[in-house]
Design a protein around this motif. Structure first.
Motif, PDB file in Angstrom:
ATOM      1  N   ALA A   1       0.851  -1.209   0.000  1.00 24.95           N
ATOM      2  CA  ALA A   1       0.000   0.000   0.000  1.00 24.95           C
ATOM      3  C   ALA A   1       0.877   1.247   0.000  1.00 24.95           C
ATOM      4  O   ALA A   1       0.622   2.211  -0.731  1.00 24.95           O
ATOM      5  CB  ALA A   1      -0.924  -0.005   1.212  1.00 24.95           C
ATOM      6  N   LYS A   2       1.936   1.202   0.771  1.00 29.18           N
ATOM      7  CA  LYS A   2       2.851   2.344   0.887  1.00 29.18           C
ATOM      8  C   LYS A   2       3.556   2.601  -0.439  1.00 29.18           C
ATOM      9  O   LYS A   2       3.605   3.730  -0.931  1.00 29.18           O
ATOM     10  CB  LYS A   2       3.889   1.998   1.968  1.00 29.18           C
ATOM     11  CG  LYS A   2       4.353   3.166   2.767  1.00 29.18           C
ATOM     12  CD  LYS A   2       5.178   2.698   3.953  1.00 29.18           C
ATOM     13  CE  LYS A   2       5.854   3.924   4.561  1.00 29.18           C
ATOM     14  NZ  LYS A   2       6.374   3.698   5.893  1.00 29.18           N
ATOM     15  N   SER A   3       4.101   1.517  -1.032  1.00 24.20           N
ATOM     16  CA  SER A   3       4.878   1.709  -2.265  1.00 24.20           C
ATOM     17  C   SER A   3       3.959   2.097  -3.428  1.00 24.20           C
ATOM     18  O   SER A   3       4.317   2.911  -4.273  1.00 24.20           O
ATOM     19  CB  SER A   3       5.702   0.467  -2.596  1.00 24.20           C
ATOM     20  OG  SER A   3       4.827  -0.582  -2.957  1.00 24.20           O
ATOM     21  N   GLU A   4       2.725   1.555  -3.442  1.00 20.84           N
ATOM     22  CA  GLU A   4       1.826   1.886  -4.557  1.00 20.84           C
ATOM     23  C   GLU A   4       1.212   3.277  -4.404  1.00 20.84           C
ATOM     24  O   GLU A   4       0.911   3.938  -5.397  1.00 20.84           O
ATOM     25  CB  GLU A   4       0.772   0.787  -4.745  1.00 20.84           C
ATOM     26  CG  GLU A   4       1.450  -0.505  -5.187  1.00 20.84           C
ATOM     27  CD  GLU A   4       0.545  -1.561  -5.797  1.00 20.84           C
ATOM     28  OE1 GLU A   4       1.042  -2.335  -6.635  1.00 20.84           O
ATOM     29  OE2 GLU A   4      -0.636  -1.650  -5.431  1.00 20.84           O
ATOM     30  N   ALA A   5       1.054   3.728  -3.178  1.00 20.74           N
ATOM     31  CA  ALA A   5       0.585   5.106  -2.957  1.00 20.74           C
ATOM     32  C   ALA A   5       1.622   6.068  -3.543  1.00 20.74           C
ATOM     33  O   ALA A   5       1.292   7.076  -4.183  1.00 20.74           O
ATOM     34  CB  ALA A   5       0.407   5.374  -1.468  1.00 20.74           C
ATOM     35  N   LYS A   6       2.886   5.715  -3.360  1.00 23.46           N
ATOM     36  CA  LYS A   6       3.994   6.549  -3.868  1.00 23.46           C
ATOM     37  C   LYS A   6       3.966   6.575  -5.411  1.00 23.46           C
ATOM     38  O   LYS A   6       4.110   7.628  -6.031  1.00 23.46           O
ATOM     39  CB  LYS A   6       5.322   5.978  -3.353  1.00 23.46           C
ATOM     40  CG  LYS A   6       6.500   6.895  -3.505  1.00 23.46           C
ATOM     41  CD  LYS A   6       7.655   6.448  -2.603  1.00 23.46           C
ATOM     42  CE  LYS A   6       8.913   7.203  -2.985  1.00 23.46           C
ATOM     43  NZ  LYS A   6       9.870   6.420  -3.737  1.00 23.46           N
TER      44      LYS A   6
ATOM     45  N   LEU B   1      -5.018   4.154  -0.759  1.00 21.94           N
ATOM     46  CA  LEU B   1      -5.512   5.537  -0.858  1.00 21.94           C
ATOM     47  C   LEU B   1      -5.500   6.242   0.496  1.00 21.94           C
ATOM     48  O   LEU B   1      -5.283   7.459   0.567  1.00 21.94           O
ATOM     49  CB  LEU B   1      -6.911   5.561  -1.482  1.00 21.94           C
ATOM     50  CG  LEU B   1      -6.966   5.003  -2.915  1.00 21.94           C
ATOM     51  CD1 LEU B   1      -8.371   5.053  -3.482  1.00 21.94           C
ATOM     52  CD2 LEU B   1      -6.000   5.730  -3.851  1.00 21.94           C
ATOM     53  N   ASN B   2      -5.711   5.490   1.580  1.00 19.65           N
ATOM     54  CA  ASN B   2      -5.571   6.086   2.922  1.00 19.65           C
ATOM     55  C   ASN B   2      -4.141   6.531   3.140  1.00 19.65           C
ATOM     56  O   ASN B   2      -3.871   7.608   3.666  1.00 19.65           O
ATOM     57  CB  ASN B   2      -5.965   5.081   4.019  1.00 19.65           C
ATOM     58  CG  ASN B   2      -7.470   4.920   4.096  1.00 19.65           C
ATOM     59  OD1 ASN B   2      -8.214   5.814   3.679  1.00 19.65           O
ATOM     60  ND2 ASN B   2      -7.931   3.785   4.602  1.00 19.65           N
ATOM     61  N   HIS B   3      -3.221   5.665   2.704  1.00 21.60           N
ATOM     62  CA  HIS B   3      -1.805   5.992   2.843  1.00 21.60           C
ATOM     63  C   HIS B   3      -1.460   7.227   2.000  1.00 21.60           C
ATOM     64  O   HIS B   3      -0.716   8.094   2.431  1.00 21.60           O
ATOM     65  CB  HIS B   3      -0.941   4.798   2.431  1.00 21.60           C
ATOM     66  CG  HIS B   3       0.480   4.974   2.872  1.00 21.60           C
ATOM     67  ND1 HIS B   3       0.884   4.679   4.158  1.00 21.60           N
ATOM     68  CD2 HIS B   3       1.549   5.494   2.239  1.00 21.60           C
ATOM     69  CE1 HIS B   3       2.163   4.999   4.281  1.00 21.60           C
ATOM     70  NE2 HIS B   3       2.591   5.490   3.128  1.00 21.60           N
TER      71      HIS B   3
ATOM     72  N   ALA C   1     -14.161   9.116 -10.963  1.00 28.46           N
ATOM     73  CA  ALA C   1     -15.393   8.396 -10.642  1.00 28.46           C
ATOM     74  C   ALA C   1     -15.110   6.908 -10.418  1.00 28.46           C
ATOM     75  O   ALA C   1     -15.718   6.272  -9.552  1.00 28.46           O
ATOM     76  CB  ALA C   1     -16.416   8.578 -11.758  1.00 28.46           C
ATOM     77  N   ALA C   2     -14.179   6.350 -11.194  1.00 30.81           N
ATOM     78  CA  ALA C   2     -13.821   4.932 -11.028  1.00 30.81           C
ATOM     79  C   ALA C   2     -13.271   4.700  -9.618  1.00 30.81           C
ATOM     80  O   ALA C   2     -13.621   3.725  -8.946  1.00 30.81           O
ATOM     81  CB  ALA C   2     -12.798   4.516 -12.076  1.00 30.81           C
ATOM     82  N   ILE C   3     -12.422   5.620  -9.158  1.00 29.70           N
ATOM     83  CA  ILE C   3     -11.843   5.489  -7.814  1.00 29.70           C
ATOM     84  C   ILE C   3     -12.952   5.567  -6.764  1.00 29.70           C
ATOM     85  O   ILE C   3     -12.983   4.802  -5.805  1.00 29.70           O
ATOM     86  CB  ILE C   3     -10.757   6.567  -7.580  1.00 29.70           C
ATOM     87  CG1 ILE C   3      -9.545   6.264  -8.477  1.00 29.70           C
ATOM     88  CG2 ILE C   3     -10.341   6.623  -6.111  1.00 29.70           C
ATOM     89  CD1 ILE C   3      -8.505   7.358  -8.549  1.00 29.70           C
TER      90      ILE C   3
ATOM     91  N   ASN D   1      -3.334  15.038   0.723  1.00 31.33           N
ATOM     92  CA  ASN D   1      -4.510  15.290  -0.109  1.00 31.33           C
ATOM     93  C   ASN D   1      -5.177  13.968  -0.466  1.00 31.33           C
ATOM     94  O   ASN D   1      -4.474  12.991  -0.710  1.00 31.33           O
ATOM     95  CB  ASN D   1      -4.075  15.942  -1.432  1.00 31.33           C
ATOM     96  CG  ASN D   1      -4.680  17.331  -1.599  1.00 31.33           C
ATOM     97  OD1 ASN D   1      -5.579  17.729  -0.860  1.00 31.33           O
ATOM     98  ND2 ASN D   1      -4.195  18.062  -2.576  1.00 31.33           N
ATOM     99  N   VAL D   2      -6.497  13.959  -0.536  1.00 27.49           N
ATOM    100  CA  VAL D   2      -7.119  12.739  -1.059  1.00 27.49           C
ATOM    101  C   VAL D   2      -6.838  12.697  -2.557  1.00 27.49           C
ATOM    102  O   VAL D   2      -6.739  13.729  -3.212  1.00 27.49           O
ATOM    103  CB  VAL D   2      -8.649  12.664  -0.794  1.00 27.49           C
ATOM    104  CG1 VAL D   2      -8.926  12.430   0.675  1.00 27.49           C
ATOM    105  CG2 VAL D   2      -9.356  13.890  -1.298  1.00 27.49           C
TER     106      VAL D   2
END
Length: 316
Positions: free
Chosen positions: A168-173, A205-207, A234-236, A214-215
């Motif tokens: 989650a961390k690496s993909e948020a980046k 996405l929380n990460h 919208a997909a998200i 920012n969201v």
């Protein structure tokens, strides 16, 4: 979370089929009788009614309804009577047609159905249209829309709650990098959104929010005129909190100059047996008016009665 009000004692499918047959006979159609039956039966019950009707009268119930009903009332009754997977296949096929083409409907079906449901839609599509859903979506779209929609409709996500926080961390980046570079259709961004489970995406996405302040949907508002960006956003939303997305579709559909009956019909027919209670709560929170009141102000006649019966309005 369904709103469908099914009676405690449900008549047998053959009684229902017989009553429907009566509704079609004589002078004029008895729309009230059709609503009193079909708007109060769940998917499994409606399927049995159709089977028995075909066996007894040698005609598909949908054909009979098609002959007897007209306009928006006909559309809501027909969509509702279809098996959920068939209904989605029909809506998706319609969305790939030149005059009704609609990337939003394709995205909505791909992102708000469970993996199993989406798999059933692909099977129903295949059976009915003798082509694959992916094939039609790829043919009807182009550019960034195609890059996003084809993997979305083909996806088969893991449905469980297992989440990998390191991932989650690496993909948020990765998402943040691509969005900062305005590479909105980069294959890595699309890979993450179209393959990860909803639980994993929520963690990512929380990460994203915590790490970058920012969201993600805020960061995708860079160009409000960009249709692809609107669809991506919208997909998200559909993947993470679909009730909010459907509330917005209903709000825009009802409050337009003249109602967008197609949107209203689609959301009611597809969400009543899924999360309509949540959508109604969201609608009230956002608009300070109950959804049934908003519909009653906007729709009329048998169409209004059918919609209200489906969303669980007490007098319907």
């Amino acid at each position: 979370m369904a709103t469908l009000r099914v009676p405690e004692v449900v008549p047998s499918p053959s009684e229902d089929a017989e009553q429907l047959r009566k509704a079609f006979e004589g002078w004029g159609t008895n729309e009230g009788l059709i609503i009193s039956i079909l708007a109060h039966r769940n998917a499994a019950q409606r399927k049995l009614i159709r089977q028995v009707y075909a066996e007894t009268y040698g005609e598909d119930l949908l054909k009979a309804l098609n002959k007897e009903l007209t306009s928006d009332f006909e559309r809501i009754v027909l969509l509702w009577t279809l098996d959920p997977a068939e209904r989605d296949a029909f809506l998706a096929n319609e969305a790939t047609k030149r005059l009704t083409s609609n990337n939003w409907v394709l995205m909505e079906i791909a992102c708000t159905r469970s993996s199993h449901d989406l798999f059933m839609v692909r099977q129903a599509y295949h059976a009915r249209f003798k082509k694959s859903l992916e094939e039609d979506v790829a043919y009807h779209t182009s550019g960034d829309f195609r890059k996003l929609l084809v993997p979305l409709v083909s996806s088969f996500r893991y449905e469980g709650d297992e989440v990998n926080m390191i991932l989650a961390k690496s993909e948020a980046k990765i998402l943040h990098e691509k969005i900062s570079e305005k590479s909105y259709s980069h294959e890595e961004l699309i890979r993450i959104l179209t393959t990860r489970s909803k639980a994993q995406l929520n963690a990512t996405l929380n990460h994203y929010n915590n790490e970058f302040g920012n969201v993600i949907t805020k960061d995708l508002e860079a160009d409000p005129e960009d249709e692809y960006l609107k669809l991506l956003k919208a997909a998200i939303q559909c993947l993470t909190y679909s009730a909010k997305y459907f509330e917005e579709v209903l709000r825009l559909g009802i409050n337009k100059m003249g109602t967008d009956e197609w949107a209203l019909t689609r959301v009611v027919a597809t969400r009543v047996e899924v999360d309509m209670e949540r959508i109604k709560e969201e609608y009230y929170r956002r608009n300070s008016i109950p959804l049934d009141r908003a519909i009653a102000k906007d729709a009329s006649g048998d169409y209004e009665k059918m919609l209200l019966a489906l969303i669980g309005h007490v007098d319907a």
